[in-house]
Design a protein around this motif. Structure first.
Motif, PDB file in Angstrom:
ATOM      1  N   ILE A  67      19.501  15.572  38.193  1.00 19.82           N
ATOM      2  CA  ILE A  67      20.471  16.288  37.382  1.00 19.82           C
ATOM      3  C   ILE A  67      21.280  17.221  38.266  1.00 19.82           C
ATOM      4  O   ILE A  67      20.737  17.883  39.145  1.00 19.82           O
ATOM      5  N   THR A  68      22.589  17.253  38.027  1.00 20.55           N
ATOM      6  CA  THR A  68      23.470  18.232  38.664  1.00 20.55           C
ATOM      7  C   THR A  68      24.102  19.079  37.567  1.00 20.55           C
ATOM      8  O   THR A  68      24.542  18.543  36.544  1.00 20.55           O
ATOM      9  N   VAL A  69      24.134  20.384  37.773  1.00 20.97           N
ATOM     10  CA  VAL A  69      24.688  21.310  36.782  1.00 20.97           C
ATOM     11  C   VAL A  69      25.828  22.089  37.430  1.00 20.97           C
ATOM     12  O   VAL A  69      25.685  22.613  38.545  1.00 20.97           O
ATOM     13  N   ALA A  70      26.961  22.153  36.744  1.00 22.85           N
ATOM     14  CA  ALA A  70      28.118  22.885  37.254  1.00 22.85           C
ATOM     15  C   ALA A  70      28.797  23.630  36.108  1.00 22.85           C
ATOM     16  O   ALA A  70      28.585  23.309  34.932  1.00 22.85           O
ATOM     17  N   PHE A  71      29.617  24.629  36.460  1.00 25.09           N
ATOM     18  CA  PHE A  71      30.254  25.484  35.465  1.00 25.09           C
ATOM     19  C   PHE A  71      31.748  25.595  35.728  1.00 25.09           C
ATOM     20  O   PHE A  71      32.192  25.628  36.881  1.00 25.09           O
ATOM     21  N   THR A  72      32.529  25.637  34.658  1.00 24.41           N
ATOM     22  CA  THR A  72      33.947  25.921  34.798  1.00 24.41           C
ATOM     23  C   THR A  72      34.135  27.437  34.918  1.00 24.41           C
ATOM     24  O   THR A  72      33.200  28.220  34.718  1.00 24.41           O
ATOM     25  N   TYR A  73      35.362  27.847  35.228  1.00 26.78           N
ATOM     26  CA  TYR A  73      35.676  29.286  35.277  1.00 26.78           C
ATOM     27  C   TYR A  73      35.379  29.929  33.925  1.00 26.78           C
ATOM     28  O   TYR A  73      34.756  30.994  33.867  1.00 26.78           O
ATOM     29  N   GLN A  74      35.807  29.266  32.847  1.00 27.01           N
ATOM     30  CA  GLN A  74      35.549  29.814  31.514  1.00 27.01           C
ATOM     31  C   GLN A  74      34.054  29.894  31.222  1.00 27.01           C
ATOM     32  O   GLN A  74      33.589  30.829  30.563  1.00 27.01           O
ATOM     33  N   GLY A  75      33.302  28.937  31.735  1.00 28.65           N
ATOM     34  CA  GLY A  75      31.856  28.959  31.529  1.00 28.65           C
ATOM     35  C   GLY A  75      31.203  30.137  32.211  1.00 28.65           C
ATOM     36  O   GLY A  75      30.341  30.810  31.633  1.00 28.65           O
ATOM     37  N   LEU A  76      31.595  30.408  33.450  1.00 28.17           N
ATOM     38  CA  LEU A  76      31.037  31.547  34.170  1.00 28.17           C
ATOM     39  C   LEU A  76      31.407  32.853  33.482  1.00 28.17           C
ATOM     40  O   LEU A  76      30.594  33.784  33.385  1.00 28.17           O
ATOM     41  N   ALA A  77      32.656  32.937  32.984  1.00 27.09           N
ATOM     42  CA  ALA A  77      33.081  34.143  32.278  1.00 27.09           C
ATOM     43  C   ALA A  77      32.270  34.328  31.007  1.00 27.09           C
ATOM     44  O   ALA A  77      31.849  35.452  30.675  1.00 27.09           O
ATOM     45  N   THR A  78      32.026  33.248  30.289  1.00 30.82           N
ATOM     46  CA  THR A  78      31.258  33.323  29.045  1.00 30.82           C
ATOM     47  C   THR A  78      29.823  33.740  29.305  1.00 30.82           C
ATOM     48  O   THR A  78      29.198  34.415  28.479  1.00 30.82           O
ATOM     49  N   LEU A  79      29.272  33.345  30.460  1.00 27.27           N
ATOM     50  CA  LEU A  79      27.900  33.740  30.808  1.00 27.27           C
ATOM     51  C   LEU A  79      27.799  35.211  31.187  1.00 27.27           C
ATOM     52  O   LEU A  79      26.696  35.738  31.311  1.00 27.27           O
ATOM     53  N   GLY A  80      28.936  35.873  31.387  1.00 25.24           N
ATOM     54  CA  GLY A  80      28.914  37.296  31.706  1.00 25.24           C
ATOM     55  C   GLY A  80      29.073  37.625  33.169  1.00 25.24           C
ATOM     56  O   GLY A  80      28.769  38.750  33.586  1.00 25.24           O
ATOM     57  N   VAL A  81      29.563  36.670  33.979  1.00 22.78           N
ATOM     58  CA  VAL A  81      29.813  36.976  35.393  1.00 22.78           C
ATOM     59  C   VAL A  81      30.872  38.074  35.467  1.00 22.78           C
ATOM     60  O   VAL A  81      31.922  37.974  34.823  1.00 22.78           O
ATOM     61  N   PRO A  82      30.643  39.153  36.213  1.00 18.42           N
ATOM     62  CA  PRO A  82      31.609  40.253  36.296  1.00 18.42           C
ATOM     63  C   PRO A  82      32.980  39.778  36.764  1.00 18.42           C
ATOM     64  O   PRO A  82      33.083  38.849  37.569  1.00 18.42           O
ATOM     65  N   GLN A  83      34.023  40.445  36.271  1.00 18.60           N
ATOM     66  CA  GLN A  83      35.382  40.037  36.608  1.00 18.60           C
ATOM     67  C   GLN A  83      35.639  40.089  38.108  1.00 18.60           C
ATOM     68  O   GLN A  83      36.350  39.245  38.659  1.00 18.60           O
ATOM     69  N   GLU A  84      35.043  41.058  38.793  1.00 16.02           N
ATOM     70  CA  GLU A  84      35.215  41.150  40.241  1.00 16.02           C
ATOM     71  C   GLU A  84      34.713  39.884  40.926  1.00 16.02           C
ATOM     72  O   GLU A  84      35.321  39.389  41.878  1.00 16.02           O
ATOM     73  N   SER A  85      33.607  39.333  40.431  1.00 16.00           N
ATOM     74  CA  SER A  85      33.077  38.090  40.989  1.00 16.00           C
ATOM     75  C   SER A  85      33.956  36.903  40.606  1.00 16.00           C
ATOM     76  O   SER A  85      34.232  36.019  41.433  1.00 16.00           O
ATOM     77  N   LEU A  86      34.410  36.868  39.362  1.00 13.72           N
ATOM     78  CA  LEU A  86      35.284  35.775  38.922  1.00 13.72           C
ATOM     79  C   LEU A  86      36.550  35.724  39.762  1.00 13.72           C
ATOM     80  O   LEU A  86      37.032  34.650  40.123  1.00 13.72           O
ATOM     81  N   ASP A  87      37.083  36.886  40.106  1.00  9.79           N
ATOM     82  CA  ASP A  87      38.311  36.948  40.898  1.00  9.79           C
ATOM     83  C   ASP A  87      38.105  36.478  42.331  1.00  9.79           C
ATOM     84  O   ASP A  87      39.085  36.208  43.034  1.00  9.79           O
ATOM     85  N   SER A  88      36.868  36.391  42.769  1.00 12.04           N
ATOM     86  CA  SER A  88      36.594  35.994  44.159  1.00 12.04           C
ATOM     87  C   SER A  88      36.547  34.477  44.335  1.00 12.04           C
ATOM     88  O   SER A  88      36.462  33.986  45.456  1.00 12.04           O
TER      89      SER A  88
END
Length: 446
Positions: A67-88
């Protein structure tokens, strides 16, 4: 220049999908999920961690299914990844494939407004790929993934596509696929092309030097970015009947039909490369993994054996561009996985039966723009680099309209005119496959 000392990959932390060789035969399932509740999303990630194999090589046959698991930008944002990390994350990943469709040549039939829903929308958060040598093991692994998602009302399956190796072992166009993958330094897997040294690990996995000798830009914090990789996912519908009819109309007989198809692709249907066997198919060569990737193009600069505009040569020019010094091909290499979906169009049928068939294309690498987008826009869609700006890739080129294709020949070259697009983009996503430690970090976000 990059150093010659080989790095040691942290294979026990890297998802195996980017480094694992696809089995043959194979069956696969691709599932896309939407996260409606952050707590449920984090619990899903926590449950998936033990199901994902690491990249550590193994002779255990049970690990042929993974199994391989991957996330879209929207997925990471929905999981609560901080905006500073999303911007990186890279700009291309943040924008998403649909927003970059015009740049990629996904226009007309291939434009996002015609994509399968919900591909290219903000509803896609998690992508799960399950690959196995047989249906029984696939179902066993897929059931474990289903159990991870069960009883989580905040998680919704929004799309699914089953795929498999066709009985012929070839793509829907009839050609052997999966040849010519680069070896990755530190992966423990040797190259199949003795003329090509392994790629620097940083071209495929974040946190290691790439071909420039530098560390590729990596998302922050370190635990999130290191040992991860970007994944490009595309569903491509193939117009097989149109392709067969075009060859039939341009060829005098079946023998010439096979030759024209090989000239367009750069290989015979068996997988035998034109660079080695230019005049006739050689099935034993095509079936031999020690020989079917053992060649270069530098000794055929004008393309009399393999046309410079052939699909395989455009996608990977090998040493053909070394003379002018303008392009370092190694900066544009990628891990490429193509899996077929839909039934095979019966041999000899020239009329479209209305059935959806094609290829699920998956790319893994650390530079979306420099790898996938460069190859798609500069080498496949555009012919400037081969001195033919009006000629797109004859098999998977731009959807903007018909193109021409030149076949060098003595005494007079042949030009195929009005080659129509044979591939239609049905959708796609830019994703990020994090390391196992990053998945644990995601599951524990406050």
């Amino acid at each position: 220049m990059p150093g010659t000392e080989e790095v040691v990959l942290e294979l026990d932390d890297i998802q195996s999908g980017a480094l694992h060789e696809r089995p043959s035969p194979y069956v696969a399932t691709y599932v896309l999920l939407r996260i409606d509740d952050r707590a449920a999303g984090q619990e899903l990630v926590r449950r998936l961690v033990p199901l994902v194999d690491s990249g550590v090589p193994s002779d255990d046959p049970s690990r042929d299914a993974w199994i391989t698991v991957a996330f879209t930008y929207q997925g990471l944002a929905t999981l609560g990844v901080p905006q500073e990390s999303l911007d990186s994350f890279s700009p291309e990943f943040r924008e998403g494939m649909a927003a970059r469709a015009a740049h990629l040549g996904d226009v007309g039939e291939s434009a996002p407004e015609h994509w399968e829903h919900p591909l290219g929308t903000a509803e896609v958060h998690v992508a799960i790929a399950v690959l196995s040598p047989d249906r029984a093991r696939l179902e066993s692994v897929a059931e474990r993934a289903r159990r991870a998602q069960q009883e989580l009302p905040g998680i919704t399956v929004v799309w699914r596509q089953d795929a498999y190796q066709l009985p012929t072992g070839r793509t829907s166009f009839g050609f052997k696929d999966g040849i010519g993958q680069p070896a990755v330094e530190g992966s423990g897997r040797p190259p199949t092309n003795p003329h090509e040294r392994p790629l620097k690990a940083g071209e495929i996995v974040l946190g290691y030097p790439d071909e420039t000798g530098e560390l590729p830009p990596m998302p922050t914090p370190d635990v999130l970015g290191r040992n991860g990789t970007y994944v490009v996912f595309r569903k491509l519908h193939t117009k097989v009947a149109d392709y067969r009819r075009y060859l039939r109309e341009k060829a005098a007989d079946r023998q010439e039909e096979a030759l024209l198809g090989a000239k367009m692709v750069g290989r015979w249907q068996s997988g035998a490369p034109l660079a080695v066997s230019p005049d006739a198919d050689d099935p034993s060569l095509g079936a031999d993994p020690h020989r079917n990737n053992d060649f270069t193009y530098g000794d055929d600069p004008r393309g009399f054996r393999c046309p410079v505009g052939a699909h395989a040569r455009r996608a990977n020019p090998r040493d053909a561009l070394e003379g002018d010094g303008s392009v370092d091909v190694r900066l544009h290499r990628m891990i490429r996985r193509g899996t077929s979906y839909g039934p095979e169009l019966p041999e000899g049928v020239l009329d479209d039966d209305g059935v959806d068939r094609g290829i699920i294309f998956v790319f893994a690498g650390t530079h979306i723009r420099r790898q996938f987008e460069f190859v798609k826009t500069q080498w496949l869609n555009d012919g400037i680099f081969i001195g033919a700006p009006d000629q797109a890739d004859p098999l998977v080129g731009s959807a903007r309209g018909p193109s021409d294709f030149t076949i060098p020949h003595h005494p007079i070259r042949r030009r195929l005119t009005a080659v129509p697009p044979f591939v239609v983009t049905r959708g796609g996503e830019y994703c990020f496959a994090p390391s196992l430690s990053a998945m644990r970090w995601l599951s524990e976000l406050p």
